[in-house]
Design a protein around this motif. Structure first.
Motif, PDB file in Angstrom:
ATOM      1  N   ILE A  87       0.832  -1.209   0.000  1.00  0.00           N
ATOM      2  CA  ILE A  87       0.000   0.000   0.000  1.00  0.00           C
ATOM      3  C   ILE A  87       0.868   1.261   0.000  1.00  0.00           C
ATOM      4  CG2 ILE A  87      -1.708   1.309   1.332  1.00  0.00           C
ATOM      5  CD1 ILE A  87      -2.819  -1.351   2.334  1.00  0.00           C
ATOM      6  N   LEU A  88       1.876   1.278   0.871  1.00  0.00           N
ATOM      7  CA  LEU A  88       2.701   2.484   1.009  1.00  0.00           C
ATOM      8  C   LEU A  88       3.539   2.750  -0.230  1.00  0.00           C
ATOM      9  CD1 LEU A  88       3.933   2.168   4.711  1.00  0.00           C
ATOM     10  CD2 LEU A  88       1.960   3.409   3.824  1.00  0.00           C
ATOM     11  N   ASN A  89       3.915   1.692  -0.935  1.00  0.00           N
ATOM     12  CA  ASN A  89       4.755   1.858  -2.127  1.00  0.00           C
ATOM     13  C   ASN A  89       3.958   2.067  -3.408  1.00  0.00           C
ATOM     14  OD1 ASN A  89       7.096   1.542  -0.587  1.00  0.00           O
ATOM     15  ND2 ASN A  89       7.082  -0.684  -0.824  1.00  0.00           N
ATOM     16  N   ASP A  90       2.648   2.084  -3.298  1.00  0.00           N
ATOM     17  CA  ASP A  90       1.803   2.299  -4.476  1.00  0.00           C
ATOM     18  C   ASP A  90       1.653   3.806  -4.710  1.00  0.00           C
ATOM     19  OD1 ASP A  90      -0.207   2.561  -6.380  1.00  0.00           O
ATOM     20  OD2 ASP A  90      -1.370   0.872  -5.619  1.00  0.00           O
ATOM     21  N   PRO A  91       2.246   4.346  -5.765  1.00  0.00           N
ATOM     22  CA  PRO A  91       2.194   5.800  -5.988  1.00  0.00           C
ATOM     23  C   PRO A  91       0.812   6.316  -6.348  1.00  0.00           C
ATOM     24  CG  PRO A  91       3.182   4.685  -7.868  1.00  0.00           C
ATOM     25  CD  PRO A  91       3.007   3.644  -6.814  1.00  0.00           C
TER      26      PRO A  91
END
Length: 431
Positions: free
Chosen positions: A68-72
């Motif tokens: 989730i956090l790495n999804d731009p």
């Protein structure tokens, strides 16, 4: 300009599923308000094999926070996973990843809110937490925006639905504490372990959040004086009712040039006071401002959809900031240095219920103790004791005095031979 906003939802329990339901059921209304569609792109869960009653595509569920956090394409994080350690870490990681956060986590905001708000400022991100206090009541935004031009000097209110439900049942249906707690648990108003509610810890955390915001000061949990509802003794509610009062578990905070005082405890209100009429699981908060005077906010203090409504309101605010390019522009630095009031600077009337030996001269001896400490009595009522020996119960309601005078009187009463015990004592408010 963005043509859509994607959300990463951390947690899919009672509140998380409520957020998903509102975002889906109101998607057309939300798009009309914002001008772009808002959708949940990913949901963090612990077990993908668990069956869930939801219209969300199974592909949106993940067990990886990093995904989730790495999804731009994910613009905003909604944290409803709960827990202090996991919740705080998830919020920190989200802010450091440059993503704004909406949370309902009162425990994290009470213990680490000041640090997290500073982190949000450093990363130019929004951190909204409306749902951390008051369920569906818009308290946080009201104080931040609606009352921004005023100086809040005090607030007091019922901010725990579990204890209010229990006290309502005890007063109006003559239930025992144990039976009222059992019904609250059965209806989902109380947790399996209700100690955080009945001991006042849940309300204390909420008061830290409210007082910090109201007074622009770094209030800490240790600053809150806490007495749980277990200090309410048998017969107290009936005695109070006979004198025209209602017992409520309330949080209170006040600030003046002497500093702040924050407390959570059972308090007596006159039956004519609006807070005395707030029953069952409902919450209500009085806010006192220099300019506006008294305002009261009332509504459901918990529950899936009321809480999800507050979260969604924060989502809309965060989305507007993203669309306008002003996310993270609101600074959260405290204005005032933390300063606590001494007991000699905190004033209220008090209710004292005292078990004494039933003999001539006791009343005058006790009255002399109050007079010695410069405390005047507003009313005195004598009741026969419920036990079989020759004792009596005296109920005193004082005029306003300092908390230090209150403590000094209690100490001397407990050391007086004619006094068997001080059965109970309460602050009296709202006269």
């Amino acid at each position: 300009m963005k043509n859509e906003i994607n959300i990463g939802l951390l947690g899919f329990g009672v509140v998380g599923s409520g957020v998903a339901k509102i975002l889906n059921d109101h998607r057309i209304d939300l798009q009309h308000k914002l001008g772009v569609p808002v959708s949940i792109k990913k949901v963090l869960i612990k077990d993908k094999s668990k069956k869930r009653d939801t219209i969300l595509d199974p592909e949106v569920f993940t067990t990886s926070l990093d995904e989730i956090l790495n999804d731009p394409t994910i613009d905003l994080i909604v944290e409803v996973m709960g827990g202090i350690t996991e919740g705080k870490e998830a919020i920190e990681l989200s802010l450091n990843a440059g993503k704004g956060v909406v949370t309902a986590n009162k425990d994290v905001m009470a213990e680490s809110g000041h640090d997290l708000l500073r982190l949000a400022d450093e990363n130019k991100c929004d951190l909204f937490y409306e749902a951390s206090v008051g369920g569906g009541i818009p308290l946080i935004r009201t104080m931040e925006d609606g009352l921004a031009s005023d100086r809040i000097t005090a607030l007091t209110g019922i901010i725990n639905g579990t204890t209010n439900f229990i006290l309502t049942k005890m007063k109006y249906e003559k239930m025992s504490y144990e039976d009222a707690l059992a019904e609250a648990t059965e209806l989902g108003f109380a947790e399996a372990d209700p100690s955080s509610d009945v001991d006042g810890i849940d309300a204390a955390r909420k008061m830290v959040i409210l007082a910090s915001l109201a007074f622009s000061m770094e209030v800490k949990l240790d600053d809150v004086f806490v007495r749980g509802m277990k200090d309410i003794k048998d017969g107290d509610l009936e005695l109070a009712a006979g004198l025209g009062y209602t017992v409520k578990m309330v949080g209170s905070a006040e600030m003046d040039e002497g500093g702040i005082a924050v407390s959570v405890e059972p308090v007596l209100f006159p039956d004519s006071h609006p807070l005395a009429t707030v029953n069952n699981e409902y919450n209500a908060v009085y806010i006192y401002g220099d300019a506006v005077g008294e305002t009261m906010f009332y509504g459901p203090g918990a529950g899936s959809l009321p809480t999800a409504t507050s979260i969604t309101a924060d989502v809309i605010a965060a989305c507007r900031n993203l669309l306008l390019g002003v996310n993270g522009k609101r600074l959260h630095a405290s204005q005032h240095e933390r300063k606590l009031k001494e007991d000699c600077d905190r004033f209220a009337s008090y209710f004292h219920r005292i078990l004494v030996k039933d003999k001539i001269g006791v009343l005058s001896n006790l009255a002399a103790i109050y007079s010695k400490h410069a405390v005047s009595l507003a009313s005195v009522v004598q009741h026969p004791s419920n036990d079989q020996v020759e004792n009596a119960e005296l109920v005193f309601i004082t005029h306003r005095m300092s908390r230090q005078q209150h403590l000094d009187v209690l100490q001397e009463l407990n050391n007086t031979p004619d006094v068997i015990s001080v059965l109970s004592h309460y602050r009296v408010e709202g006269e």
